[in-house]
Design an enzyme around this catalytic site. Structure first.
Site, short mmCIF file in Angstrom:
data_model
loop_
_atom_site.label_atom_id
_atom_site.label_comp_id
_atom_site.label_asym_id
_atom_site.label_seq_id
_atom_site.Cartn_x
_atom_site.Cartn_y
_atom_site.Cartn_z
N GLU A 53 0.82 -1.22 0.00
CA GLU A 53 0.00 0.00 0.00
C GLU A 53 0.85 1.26 0.00
OE1 GLU A 53 -0.54 -2.61 2.05
OE2 GLU A 53 -2.39 -3.38 1.16
N GLN A 75 -7.34 -1.72 -1.47
CA GLN A 75 -8.36 -2.77 -1.57
C GLN A 75 -9.44 -2.66 -0.48
OE1 GLN A 75 -7.03 -7.04 -1.43
NE2 GLN A 75 -7.57 -6.84 -3.58
N TYR A 79 -6.60 -1.33 5.25
CA TYR A 79 -5.19 -1.51 4.93
C TYR A 79 -4.54 -0.22 4.44
CZ TYR A 79 -7.16 -6.05 5.49
OH TYR A 79 -7.85 -7.11 6.02
N PHE A 81 -4.04 2.25 6.62
CA PHE A 81 -3.46 2.94 7.78
C PHE A 81 -1.94 3.02 7.71
CE2 PHE A 81 -7.72 1.99 8.95
CZ PHE A 81 -8.11 3.02 9.79
N HIS A 121 -12.28 -5.83 7.94
CA HIS A 121 -12.95 -5.43 6.69
C HIS A 121 -14.15 -4.57 7.02
CE1 HIS A 121 -10.63 -9.04 5.68
NE2 HIS A 121 -10.52 -8.54 4.47
#
Ligand SMILES: Cc1ncc(C[n+]2csc(CCOP(=O)(O)OP(=O)(O)O)c2C)c(N)n1
Ligand SMILES: [Mg+2]
Lengths: 352, 344
Positions: A53, A75, A79, A81, A121
């Site tokens: 990322e 995505q 994710y 952060f 999620h």
């Protein structure tokens, strides 16, 4: 009659076709999958990236600085952060260089709960995103807004984050809110949804949709009301609208505002509404401590204190490490319709 | 303590550069050194809050700046530099006074309008991306500009620099991974200037790898570790490496051993460190031996530039500071300055 995910896809197609988008990239964004939510199926400039990322945001910055027009997908916002440092860099590129550079890129990422996504999620990102100066941040709650805000994001000379409520990916338009030019549901699906199985020969047929730019800083009046204002965005718009419907027979008239552009935000519309009702509830899913709604409350108190008939209130996610998988755990940690109804009723009945 | 030149390939150049090039290089090195010394002085005298810079890296930075394919847009090199790179910009033709303006945080500071520390230039007209303080983030950005370089089809490449300790950050790995995707290799020149320290921590206490450049091998990258103390040698090495990246459109990882002559920054005192190799007198000696430079001429040059910079710093001291309301400008831009089309 598109879903939100189809609307995003159509906007990205317009982006590639007419607005100069050069790269739509991220983890599993390219063919054959076209994104874990299929938001990037059938597009020309998509590519799969390494699972990194920070590299994703860094590469998007580099592309932007070199005059390309990138749209990068994280995505799941859960994710994103580990990218905050790089997001700060993008947001600060113009300011730090005294206007020498600017950094025109789009980051899109699915946010929020409501799909039984368990701990990683279901996160929200609005509190984080709005804390990073130099970014414009939007969160649509309808396919049409997703389309129009994405187009505005693509042409903006600044970094823009498009937060897409996962639970609304498959949600359809309300009547009258279609994107001009889109065909009926079945036809559209045949045209732009990839077939099951072998897709190697498949080419989408894009409907002719217009340059419908929904400006940043303009909220959407979902429902006018007299007694109490509720300001929300993303998935909470449906919950708040449903709550307003439940309260109508009780004689409580709720004004529902979908902020949709979080930064910049439509303070004039909020001000006018709060002046009218004197009562306001802010609702979002992010955790409640250092929440964007707290900022809105602070500003409400600072600027509208003597026009308030009740203390402004925030309903937000509980300050917990995550959203538990079991239904009851999710209910306990994210604002629910019942809680919104109760909060609105209490606000409406509050005696100064 | 290990010396900067321990067990790395010979630093003496077999080939020679023409006299004019060497003298130009010397003049730039001297200017870069004296500029850093002036900036240090300014900070110590209260004409700035913080100093960080690259004295001790001139023998690498000056040839680097001279070899840049300089210009704006993806047909030219993009530079993702760190905070020891003033000399690179100077060799490209930047005005030394502008670095003093940034030190003094004046409104006239063209790199950041008084917002950023010294040693953090930004020069869009030469593709010099704003230098930022967080270590290593520039390595994550370089693949992005390199994609544009590759698309533009010219000989432009993306060059990224950073220190040795910073290579522990994830972006260093990101850069190698994103630059070597099979079939999508990118023209990125990754440079590590190894001074064997991160602030106070010796590299050897934290890094088990033999050579930082070895890490590139796992990605099939061409790599090298070179001595960065002789500018003539560096010039030829760098020229060859750059040619490779320009021609092959593939990445290269170059580790350059350098000195840190005034410590990490003003936080650690910014005093001259006696026990590190100094590339400038060594180069002057070489030029003397070749009969290209007389001692007296070198001394005169030094005196003249020192005086020039002293006077410039005095003038900068009188320049206006940014007013408070200036803090609120350029949060958002209304126009897209970086929009780029062939032929712009
Ligand atoms: C991400 C990050 N962590 C910590 C720091 C504080 N810091 C500034 S310079 C530095 C050491 C860097 O060492 P190296 O990469 O070897 O570069 P050098 O300064 O030696 O040239 C540190 C820890 C920082 N700027 N950024
Ligand atoms: Mg170091």
């Amino acid at each position: 009659m598109s879903t939100m995910v189809q609307a995003v896809r159509m906007a990205l197609h317009v982006g590639e076709d007419r607005l100069g988008v050069t790269d739509i990239f991220g983890e599993d964004v390219g063919a054959p999958l076209g994104g874990v939510f299929t938001a990037t199926q059938g597009l020309k400039t998509t590519w799969n990236s390494p699972l990194d990322e920070r590299g994703l945001i860094g590469t998007a910055i580099g592309l932007a600085l070199a005059g390309q027009t990138p749209v990068a997908e994280i995505q799941f916002c859960d994710y994103a952060f580990n990218t905050i440092d790089l997001l700060k860099l993008a947001g600060g590129m113009a300011w730090s260089s005294g206007g020498d550079w600017n950094c025109p890129l789009v980051v899109m990422t699915p946010v929020g709960s409501g799909i039984h996504g368990s701990i990683y999620h279901s996160h929200s990102f609005d509190a984080q995103a709005t804390r990073i100066p130099g970014w414009k941040v939007v969160m649509p709650s309808t396919p049409r807004d997703a389309y129009g805000l994405m187009l505005s994001a693509i042409v903006d000379p600044n970094p823009v984050m498009v937060l897409i409520p996962k639970a609304l990916m498959r949600v359809k338009h309300a009547a009258g809110e279609e994107i001009p030019g889109e065909p009926d549901e079945r036809t559209l699906s045949k045209m732009i949804d990839a077939p099951i199985g072998d897709r190697s020969q498949w080419v989408p047929q894009w409907p002719a949709t217009p340059d419908l730019f929904i400006p940043f800083g303009k909220a959407r009046m979902v429902r006018e009301g007299e007694h109490v204002t509720v300001v929300c965005y993303g998935r909470m718009v449906r919950e708040c609208t449903a709550a307003a419907e439940i309260l109508a027979p009780e004689g409580i008239s709720v004004e529902v505002i979908d902020l949709r552009s979080l930064h910049p935000y439509d303070w004039p519309m909020l001000t006018a509404s709060i002046r009218k009702t004197g009562r306001v509830l802010y609702v979002n899913e992010d955790t409640e401590i250092t929440n964007f709604g707290e900022h809105l409350i602070r500003r409400t108190v600072d600027e509208l204190f003597y026009e308030l008939q009740a203390p402004p209130k925030l309903l937000a996610g509980a300050h917990l490490p995550g959203i538990g998988l079991a239904d009851n755990l999710e209910k306990a940690s994210v604002p629910q319709r019942d809680g919104i109804v109760d909060a609105l009723r209490a606000l409406a009945r509050h005696e100064p | 303590m290990q010396t900067a030149t321990a067990a790395i390939p010979s630093s003496t150049s077999k080939r020679e550069l023409p006299k004019e090039t060497l003298l130009q290089m010397h003049s730039l090195m001297l200017r870069a050194r004296l500029l850093e010394e002036r900036l240090i002085r300014m900070q110590k005298q209260g004409d700035g809050y913080f100093w960080i810079g690259g004295p001790g890296e001139e023998a690498f930075n000056i040839p680097f700046g001279m070899l840049v394919h300089k210009g704006q847009g993806p047909e030219f090199d993009y530079l993702h530099l760190h905070y020891r790179s003033n000399a690179v910009a100077l060799a490209m033709g930047a005005d030394p006074v502008d670095f003093m303006r940034q030190m003094k945080n004046t409104a006239s500071d063209p790199f950041s309008r008084g917002r950023n520390f010294a040693g953090h230039p930004s020069i869009r007209k030469w593709n010099l991306v704003p230098v930022s303080s967080p270590i290593e983030v520039q390595y994550a950005m370089a693949p992005g500009t390199a994609i544009a370089n590759k698309r533009a089809g010219g000989k432009g490449i993306s060059i990224v620099t950073g220190g040795d300790a910073g290579t522990a950050e994830g972006e260093f790995a990101s850069c190698m991974i994103w630059s070597t995707r099979p079939g999508n290799e990118l023209p990125v020149l990754m440079v590590v200037t190894n001074n064997q320290f991160g602030i106070s921590t010796p590299a050897a206490t934290q890094h088990g790898e033999q050579r930082i450049s070895d890490r590139g091998k796992a990605f099939g990258m061409r790599t090298a570790t070179i001595d960065g103390q002789d500018p003539e040698y560096v010039y030829f090495q760098l020229q060859e490496v750059m040619e490779y990246v320009r021609r092959e459109r593939k990445p290269f990882l170059l580790e350059v051993m350098v000195s840190r002559l005034y410590g990490h920054s003003s936080s650690s005192g910014a005093n001259f460190v006696g026990d590190e190799f100094d590339c400038l007198p060594a180069f002057e000696k070489k030029l003397e031996e070749r009969g290209y430079l007389a001692r007296k001429d070198a001394d005169d040059m030094r005196a003249a530039i020192t005086q020039e910079y002293l006077e410039a710093a005095k003038r900068v001291r009188e320049e206006a500071m940014p007013p408070q309301e200036d803090a609120f400008t350029h949060v958002f831009e209304e126009t897209n300055h970086v929009a780029w089309k062939k032929g712009n």
